[in-house]
Design an enzyme around this catalytic site. Sequence first.
Site, PDB file in Angstrom:
ATOM      1  N   SER A 180       0.873  -1.174   0.000  1.00 39.79           N
ATOM      2  CA  SER A 180       0.000   0.000   0.000  1.00 39.79           C
ATOM      3  C   SER A 180       0.909   1.223   0.000  1.00 39.79           C
ATOM      4  O   SER A 180       1.452   1.613   1.032  1.00 39.79           O
ATOM      5  CB  SER A 180      -0.886  -0.014   1.251  1.00 39.79           C
TER       6      SER A 180
ATOM      7  N   HIS B  31      -3.456  -5.836   2.252  1.00 45.82           N
ATOM      8  CA  HIS B  31      -2.550  -6.729   2.974  1.00 45.82           C
ATOM      9  C   HIS B  31      -3.129  -8.126   3.136  1.00 45.82           C
ATOM     10  O   HIS B  31      -2.450  -9.034   3.593  1.00 45.82           O
ATOM     11  CB  HIS B  31      -2.216  -6.150   4.358  1.00 45.82           C
TER      12      HIS B  31
ATOM     13  N   GLU C 103      -5.567  -2.230   8.547  1.00 48.54           N
ATOM     14  CA  GLU C 103      -4.893  -2.751   9.741  1.00 48.54           C
ATOM     15  C   GLU C 103      -5.698  -2.440  10.991  1.00 48.54           C
ATOM     16  O   GLU C 103      -6.211  -1.334  11.160  1.00 48.54           O
ATOM     17  CB  GLU C 103      -3.497  -2.133   9.890  1.00 48.54           C
TER      18      GLU C 103
ATOM     19  N   GLU D  75       1.529  -8.843   7.211  1.00 43.74           N
ATOM     20  CA  GLU D  75       2.201  -8.361   8.419  1.00 43.74           C
ATOM     21  C   GLU D  75       1.961  -9.249   9.634  1.00 43.74           C
ATOM     22  O   GLU D  75       2.189  -8.850  10.766  1.00 43.74           O
ATOM     23  CB  GLU D  75       1.784  -6.916   8.689  1.00 43.74           C
TER      24      GLU D  75
ATOM     25  N   ASP E  20      -5.416   1.442  10.760  1.00 42.63           N
ATOM     26  CA  ASP E  20      -4.945   2.089   9.535  1.00 42.63           C
ATOM     27  C   ASP E  20      -6.035   1.886   8.497  1.00 42.63           C
ATOM     28  O   ASP E  20      -6.240   0.775   7.996  1.00 42.63           O
ATOM     29  CB  ASP E  20      -3.627   1.467   9.068  1.00 42.63           C
TER      30      ASP E  20
ATOM     31  N   GLU F   9      -4.929   6.005  11.240  1.00 43.30           N
ATOM     32  CA  GLU F   9      -3.950   6.336  10.199  1.00 43.30           C
ATOM     33  C   GLU F   9      -4.631   6.426   8.838  1.00 43.30           C
ATOM     34  O   GLU F   9      -5.504   5.608   8.525  1.00 43.30           O
ATOM     35  CB  GLU F   9      -2.872   5.251  10.177  1.00 43.30           C
TER      36      GLU F   9
ATOM     37  N   ASP G  52       0.243   8.905   6.680  1.00 44.37           N
ATOM     38  CA  ASP G  52       1.218   8.015   6.046  1.00 44.37           C
ATOM     39  C   ASP G  52       1.288   8.358   4.564  1.00 44.37           C
ATOM     40  O   ASP G  52       2.186   9.080   4.127  1.00 44.37           O
ATOM     41  CB  ASP G  52       0.806   6.558   6.265  1.00 44.37           C
TER      42      ASP G  52
ATOM     43  N   LYS H  34       8.498   6.113   7.486  1.00 47.80           N
ATOM     44  CA  LYS H  34       8.990   4.936   6.774  1.00 47.80           C
ATOM     45  C   LYS H  34      10.212   5.386   5.993  1.00 47.80           C
ATOM     46  O   LYS H  34      10.092   6.188   5.061  1.00 47.80           O
ATOM     47  CB  LYS H  34       7.926   4.395   5.814  1.00 47.80           C
TER      48      LYS H  34
ATOM     49  N   HIS I 152       7.439  -0.137   9.832  1.00 54.12           N
ATOM     50  CA  HIS I 152       7.938  -1.113   8.862  1.00 54.12           C
ATOM     51  C   HIS I 152       7.192  -0.955   7.541  1.00 54.12           C
ATOM     52  O   HIS I 152       6.396  -0.040   7.362  1.00 54.12           O
ATOM     53  CB  HIS I 152       7.720  -2.520   9.413  1.00 54.12           C
TER      54      HIS I 152
ATOM     55  N   LYS J  72       5.281   0.662  14.649  1.00 54.80           N
ATOM     56  CA  LYS J  72       4.462  -0.294  13.915  1.00 54.80           C
ATOM     57  C   LYS J  72       5.399  -1.297  13.261  1.00 54.80           C
ATOM     58  O   LYS J  72       6.193  -0.920  12.401  1.00 54.80           O
ATOM     59  CB  LYS J  72       3.653   0.411  12.830  1.00 54.80           C
TER      60      LYS J  72
END
Length: 458
Positions: free
Chosen positions: A50, A162, A171, A212, A249, A317, A344, A369, A397, A420
């Site tokens: 993503s 994900h 998430e 993840e 997220d 997020e 993000d 990130k 991550h 995270k």
Amino acid sequence: MSLFIKIIDVHAREILDSRGNPTVEVEVTAETETTGKKITARESVPSGASTGRFEAIELRDGEERYFGLGVRKVVDHVNQKIREKLIGFNVLDQAGIDRIMVEEDGTDNKGNLGANAILGVSMACAKTAAKALEQPLYRYLGGTAAHILPVPMMNVINGGVHAKNSIDFQEFMIMPVGALDFHDGLRMGAEIYHFLRQILNEERLSTAVGDEGGFAPDVKDTREVFRYLQKAVEKAGYHVGDDVVFAMDAAASELYDEETGLYIFPGESRAAGKEPEEGAGEGSAKDYCKDSVKRSADEMIALYEELIEEFPIVSIEDGLFEDDWEGWQKMTKRIGGRVQLVGDDLFVTNPKRIKCGIDLNVANAVLIKVNQIGTVTEAMEAIEMAKCAGYQAVISHRSGETEDAFIADLAVAVNAGQIKTGAPCRGERTAKYNQLLRIEEELKESARYGKAEIIRRK
């Protein structure tokens, strides 16, 4: 006289990440002037699924091998162009090293050499310098003030891109804020994770994991996800809202349809028995265009307001599309005083976009990130800019990771207080948690657990 430790070799190779895709690993070797001692360290580069449209460019070969995802061109850029520029340079001059590579690239988005080439070298230089000075990486990057261990934001249920399930948001995380220290917080999170597995098994739901490490069951909607998290926390013997709080997220840009300006929820559409438009594929918001579940920006904000009233959610997020500055302003005004709003895709660890957000009073936290911006220096600049403006910095991550633990040291170096790095599962995720355990043990009495800001905001 200042210390000079000369770079004598830079070497890259193609390795695999946690999704089985190629990525770059870089080794940097330096030599001390006085003793001739040689020091080598290596780092590897993660990759996101993503991704924000404003991220630095990750170069891929586009050839038949590895379905076009090979990085041999990037390896060549490191082993030839970058190596030639850095041989003989002082490995202790991180800002200078990063500046040389950015200038050699010559683009705003690192699209010439590739952010994956530049970052691999940048991180490897930092680690080599720390090793040459016989310092832990977190101490080299952060100095003597580095002492805060981050609260883990454990992604225990995966959705979105994900995990190919019915959950639209990406998430769902647990945060053990009631822990005494990082060791205790990690234990709490692992226990809840295993109880969640038991509950899902009992309900005959899938306990397969996403990118993840979080479980990827097919459930009706977001509220049902949080109800499962509540059950798991309670079954583990902890108090929801006191010992453990939640984060999410939304990855709203993945749901956004730019043609209509609406957010499309394919998972909710399927759960409601709606059929995709004829000819649509699977797994994308674009699949459901006819009579589907859609929300406007105002309706998205209203949904978040309802969720934070119903559940102890302390962090959201990417709640809206990455270029909807007006919507983000409205969301920040309405719920920014009650919850951490993390940018993000909105900020992509880019100081220019972070400054824009600060000026517009958008969000109140920045996800960091390092591969979004491409150098250690720029990532540190982004963190400093966020902190000076009163924004939280959350170290993160990527969904495609390696066993490299650089971000664990970075989180402590900058006293971020939050990290995270996925579920307490899969080696590329636990590598970061295990490194934080080592750091906490090394810091001894000076270590502090970074729950203060989370509790204050809650």
